[in-house]
Design an enzyme around this catalytic site. Structure first.
Site, PDB file in Angstrom:
ATOM      1  N   GLY A  94       0.843  -1.195   0.000  1.00  0.00           N
ATOM      2  CA  GLY A  94       0.000   0.000   0.000  1.00  0.00           C
ATOM      3  C   GLY A  94       0.872   1.237   0.000  1.00  0.00           C
ATOM      4  CB  SER A  95       0.058   4.735   0.690  1.00  0.00           C
ATOM      5  OG  SER A  95      -0.451   4.606   2.001  1.00  0.00           O
ATOM      6  CB  THR A  96       5.299   5.636   1.356  1.00  0.00           C
ATOM      7  OG1 THR A  96       5.718   5.034   0.133  1.00  0.00           O
ATOM      8  CG2 THR A  96       6.511   5.895   2.236  1.00  0.00           C
ATOM      9  CD  GLU A  97       2.660   8.843   2.416  1.00  0.00           C
ATOM     10  OE1 GLU A  97       2.136   8.053   1.591  1.00  0.00           O
ATOM     11  OE2 GLU A  97       3.724   9.450   2.181  1.00  0.00           O
TER      12      GLU A  97
ATOM     13  N   GLY B 158       2.332   2.356   5.321  1.00  0.00           N
ATOM     14  CA  GLY B 158       3.424   1.426   5.651  1.00  0.00           C
ATOM     15  C   GLY B 158       4.225   1.940   6.835  1.00  0.00           C
TER      16      GLY B 158
ATOM     17  CD  GLU C 270       7.069  -5.566  -1.901  1.00  0.00           C
ATOM     18  OE1 GLU C 270       7.424  -4.662  -2.686  1.00  0.00           O
ATOM     19  OE2 GLU C 270       7.800  -6.500  -1.575  1.00  0.00           O
TER      20      GLU C 270
ATOM     21  CB  CYS D 287       3.608   0.216  -6.979  1.00  0.00           C
ATOM     22  SG  CYS D 287       3.728  -1.459  -7.622  1.00  0.00           S
TER      23      CYS D 287
ATOM     24  CD  GLU E 239       2.611   5.983  -5.499  1.00  0.00           C
ATOM     25  OE1 GLU E 239       2.310   6.119  -4.297  1.00  0.00           O
ATOM     26  OE2 GLU E 239       2.818   4.878  -6.025  1.00  0.00           O
TER      27      GLU E 239
HETATM   28  P1  NAD Z   1      -3.340   2.406   1.361  1.00  0.00           P
HETATM   29  O1  NAD Z   1      -2.031   2.503   2.055  1.00  0.00           O
HETATM   30  O2  NAD Z   1      -4.294   3.520   1.504  1.00  0.00           O
HETATM   31  O3  NAD Z   1      -4.120   1.093   1.825  1.00  0.00           O
HETATM   32  C1  NAD Z   1      -3.551  -0.198   1.704  1.00  0.00           C
HETATM   33  C2  NAD Z   1      -4.221  -1.147   2.681  1.00  0.00           C
HETATM   34  O4  NAD Z   1      -3.872  -0.747   4.010  1.00  0.00           O
HETATM   35  C3  NAD Z   1      -5.751  -1.142   2.623  1.00  0.00           C
HETATM   36  O5  NAD Z   1      -6.205  -2.479   2.775  1.00  0.00           O
HETATM   37  C4  NAD Z   1      -6.132  -0.310   3.837  1.00  0.00           C
HETATM   38  O6  NAD Z   1      -7.406  -0.640   4.343  1.00  0.00           O
HETATM   39  C5  NAD Z   1      -5.038  -0.703   4.824  1.00  0.00           C
HETATM   40  N1  NAD Z   1      -4.774   0.247   5.920  1.00  0.00           N
HETATM   41  C6  NAD Z   1      -4.959   1.599   5.927  1.00  0.00           C
HETATM   42  N2  NAD Z   1      -4.575   2.113   7.131  1.00  0.00           N
HETATM   43  C7  NAD Z   1      -4.106   1.074   7.866  1.00  0.00           C
HETATM   44  C8  NAD Z   1      -3.529   0.951   9.167  1.00  0.00           C
HETATM   45  N3  NAD Z   1      -3.344   2.006   9.958  1.00  0.00           N
HETATM   46  N4  NAD Z   1      -3.147  -0.277   9.605  1.00  0.00           N
HETATM   47  C9  NAD Z   1      -3.284  -1.360   8.810  1.00  0.00           C
HETATM   48  N5  NAD Z   1      -3.841  -1.319   7.570  1.00  0.00           N
HETATM   49  C10 NAD Z   1      -4.233  -0.118   7.104  1.00  0.00           C
HETATM   50  O7  NAD Z   1      -2.961   2.119  -0.178  1.00  0.00           O
HETATM   51  P2  NAD Z   1      -3.948   2.001  -1.416  1.00  0.00           P
HETATM   52  O8  NAD Z   1      -4.487   3.357  -1.705  1.00  0.00           O
HETATM   53  O9  NAD Z   1      -4.880   0.855  -1.217  1.00  0.00           O
HETATM   54  O10 NAD Z   1      -2.918   1.553  -2.564  1.00  0.00           O
HETATM   55  C11 NAD Z   1      -2.157   2.455  -3.304  1.00  0.00           C
HETATM   56  C12 NAD Z   1      -0.719   2.482  -2.828  1.00  0.00           C
HETATM   57  O11 NAD Z   1      -0.190   1.153  -2.833  1.00  0.00           O
HETATM   58  C13 NAD Z   1       0.186   3.285  -3.750  1.00  0.00           C
HETATM   59  O12 NAD Z   1       1.062   4.077  -2.983  1.00  0.00           O
HETATM   60  C14 NAD Z   1       0.965   2.195  -4.503  1.00  0.00           C
HETATM   61  O13 NAD Z   1       2.209   2.610  -5.003  1.00  0.00           O
HETATM   62  C15 NAD Z   1       1.087   1.132  -3.456  1.00  0.00           C
HETATM   63  N6  NAD Z   1       1.333  -0.157  -4.081  1.00  0.00           N
HETATM   64  C16 NAD Z   1       2.580  -0.707  -3.986  1.00  0.00           C
HETATM   65  C17 NAD Z   1       2.868  -1.918  -4.612  1.00  0.00           C
HETATM   66  C18 NAD Z   1       4.241  -2.546  -4.530  1.00  0.00           C
HETATM   67  O14 NAD Z   1       4.370  -3.712  -4.873  1.00  0.00           O
HETATM   68  N7  NAD Z   1       5.254  -1.825  -4.097  1.00  0.00           N
HETATM   69  C19 NAD Z   1       1.865  -2.572  -5.340  1.00  0.00           C
HETATM   70  C20 NAD Z   1       0.605  -1.987  -5.414  1.00  0.00           C
HETATM   71  C21 NAD Z   1       0.341  -0.779  -4.778  1.00  0.00           C
END
Ligand code: NAD
Length: 479
Positions: free
Chosen positions: A230-233, A235, A252, A286, A383
């Site tokens: 998911g997002s860097t923030e 993560g 990731e 990503c 991004e």
């Molecule tokens: P996001 O970070 O908003 O959410 C990702 C997941 O995290 C969701 O299931 C969400 O419900 C969960 N989440 C949110 N807050 C949380 C917390 N505090 N604790 C635990 N889980 C929590 O990301 P998104 O908008 O779903 O996806 C887009 C991002 O993902 C982009 O930054 C993209 O680059 C990244 N991404 C990376 C890869 C990679 O392989 N590096 C692949 C796909 C997407």
């Protein structure tokens, strides 16, 4: 449509009965009522996964685990068209992309990791012995336990399987938290998990909101490892939550890929690759190559060709065969991408394609391309995660490398040149997890996928993904 949780082999509503509404991106209308899980649902799912780990899955023979994964792959291949349609509706993405990419890769990934299950071997190690006697020293690889898997919305089935398959091959059990924006296909996959005969409790799904359900799962004391995409923030927030737990964490995260076109590139071939890198999945990947670095000698010609090709991309309902770009995931994300486009104008970037009318009703954005000499503009550094790119001219290779390495991300880069020596030289200088030469980041189960710096730590795919679910134990026997 109701999207429930899948716990201990059964579909069930959240214990509170709460739900939230998931909208269909291409229409803006309600698609599903989704279980909004709380701590008690997470507790039930983790408890089921823990019992299944201790009593069943870690004791199932490695060959049997592999066979279950192969069976799941066959069922997914059988139902591929159903998943194409479900994914396309929940993501707003053209069906063609699902057919070409997400479904074949998901099936292949299951088969690849099925093959690993019975090839995870320990070692024997010669030593000087202990207490005056010779010893036999050997190692065993043990599964870490219950794994929490947090999935983003941009490729829910494919990334879900990137995480599920190596964990199951290694003998771990899992609790998956799909994105609130893409819970349908992944939960639907649980029907096939049951049909494949994967025992109850080995794979569980809890749906819900990230900061409540996701956080409860990541911080659960009986979870042994967290694998997050998911997002860097977010993560970073999870890493903070887990600091001091000493549990392994795979992250990731985001990216800001450069696509570098050297002066000797095969331009007609490159144009197709650049557009794919920039606009696949409406730019919501990503690996999106949203910084197109072009040697100054060919920059004007390349920009003109890219603009013409971008002008011809048909934006519309993802189910229509001629459509090449669908809708963004939700209204909030569309507004965010629109702000970036506005920011490009304000920063003095020159629009070379964009501003066309898009269909009403869904979360559509017109593919947009700028030219900007400044490699440090907001559009060139942040991004966007949407169909927005910027062409940046450069004078020589060292400048291209400097620009490519200048963001906080380090996930992937593509490089276009006909000089094999230059390709090798530059690939070494670019500080990312994957470099693609004369193509766009080819994803394959056999190739490690992982980022550096703010793009994360650890890998999905390849042998690294399965090893990340194992811990080595040393055993010494005095002879
Ligand atoms: P996001 O970070 O908003 O959410 C990702 C997941 O995290 C969701 O299931 C969400 O419900 C969960 N989440 C949110 N807050 C949380 C917390 N505090 N604790 C635990 N889980 C929590 O990301 P998104 O908008 O779903 O996806 C887009 C991002 O993902 C982009 O930054 C993209 O680059 C990244 N991404 C990376 C890869 C990679 O392989 N590096 C692949 C796909 C997407």
């Amino acid at each position: 449509m109701q999207v429930e949780n899948f716990i201990n082999g059964r579909f069930r509503a959240a214990q509170s009965g709460d739900t939230f509404v998931k909208l269909e991106p291409a229409t803006g209308e309600a698609l599903a009522a989704v279980a909004a899980s709380s701590q008690s649902d997470v507790d039930s799912a983790v408890a089921a996964a823990k019992v299944a780990f201790e009593t069943v899955w870690r004791r199932t023979s490695a060959a049997q685990r592999g066979l279950k994964l192969l069976h799941l792959a066959d069922l997914l291949a059988r139902d591929a068209e159903t998943f194409v349609s479900v994914l396309s509706r929940e993501q707003g993405r053209p069906e063609m992309e699902m057919r070409m990419m997400d479904l074949p890769m998901s099936v292949d990934t299951l088969r690849y990791f099925a093959g690993w299950a019975d090839k995870l071997e320990g070692r024997t190690i010669p030593t000087a012995g202990s207490m005056g006697r010779a010893t036999l020293n050997y190692t065993e690889l043990e599964p870490v336990g219950v794994v929490a898997q947090i999935i983003p919305w941009n490729a829910p089935l494919m990334i879900g399987i990137w995480k599920l398959a190596p964990a199951l091959a290694a003998g771990c059990t899992v609790v998956i938290k799909p994105s609130e924006d893409a819970p349908v296909a992944l939960t639907h996959l649980m029907r096939l998990v049951a049909e494949a005969g994967i025992p109850e409790g080995v794979v569980n799904v809890v749906n819900g909101i990230g900061p409540t359900t996701g956080r409860a799962l990541c911080t659960h004391p009986d979870v042994a490892k967290v694998s997050f995409t998911g997002s860097t923030e977010v993560g970073r927030a999870i890493a903070r939550d887990m600091a001091g737990s000493f549990k392994p964490l795979t992250l990731e995260l985001g990216g800001k890929a450069a696509q570098i076109l050297l002066a000797d590139a095969d331009v007609p071939r490159a144009i197709d690759g650049l557009l794919l890198g920039l606009f696949a999945n409406q730019g919501q990947t990503c690996a999106a190559g949203s910084r197109i670095l072009v040697h100054a000698s060919i920059a004007n010609a390349v920009a003109a060709q890219l603009a013409a090709a971008t002008d011809s991309i048909v934006v519309g309902r993802p189910q229509e065969a001629h459509v090449r770009m669908g809708a963004l995931i939700n209204a909030r994300h569309r507004a965010r991408v629109a702000e970036y486009i506005e920011r490009g104008h304000q920063d003095g970037a020159r629009l070379i394609s964009g501003g066309r009318q898009v269909p009403d009703g869904g979360f559509f954005v017109c593919p947009t391309l700028f030219v900007h000499e400044d490699p440090n503009s907001t559009l060139a550094r942040e991004e966007v995660f949407g169909p927005v790119g910027v062409v940046i001219p450069f004078e020589d290779e060292s400048e291209a490398v400097r620009i490519a390495n200048s963001t906080r991300y380090g996930l992937s880069t593509s490089l276009w040149t006909q000089d094999v020596g230059k390709a090798h030289r530059l690939a070494r200088e670019i500080d990312v997890g994957s470099v693609a030469v004369n193509c766009w980041s080819p994803l394959d189960a056999r190739l490690a996928w992982g980022g550096r710096r703010d793009s994360g730590t650890g890998f999905d795919l390849s042998r690294h993904a399965v090893m990340a679910h194992l811990q080595e134990k040393s055993i010494t026997i005095s002879l």
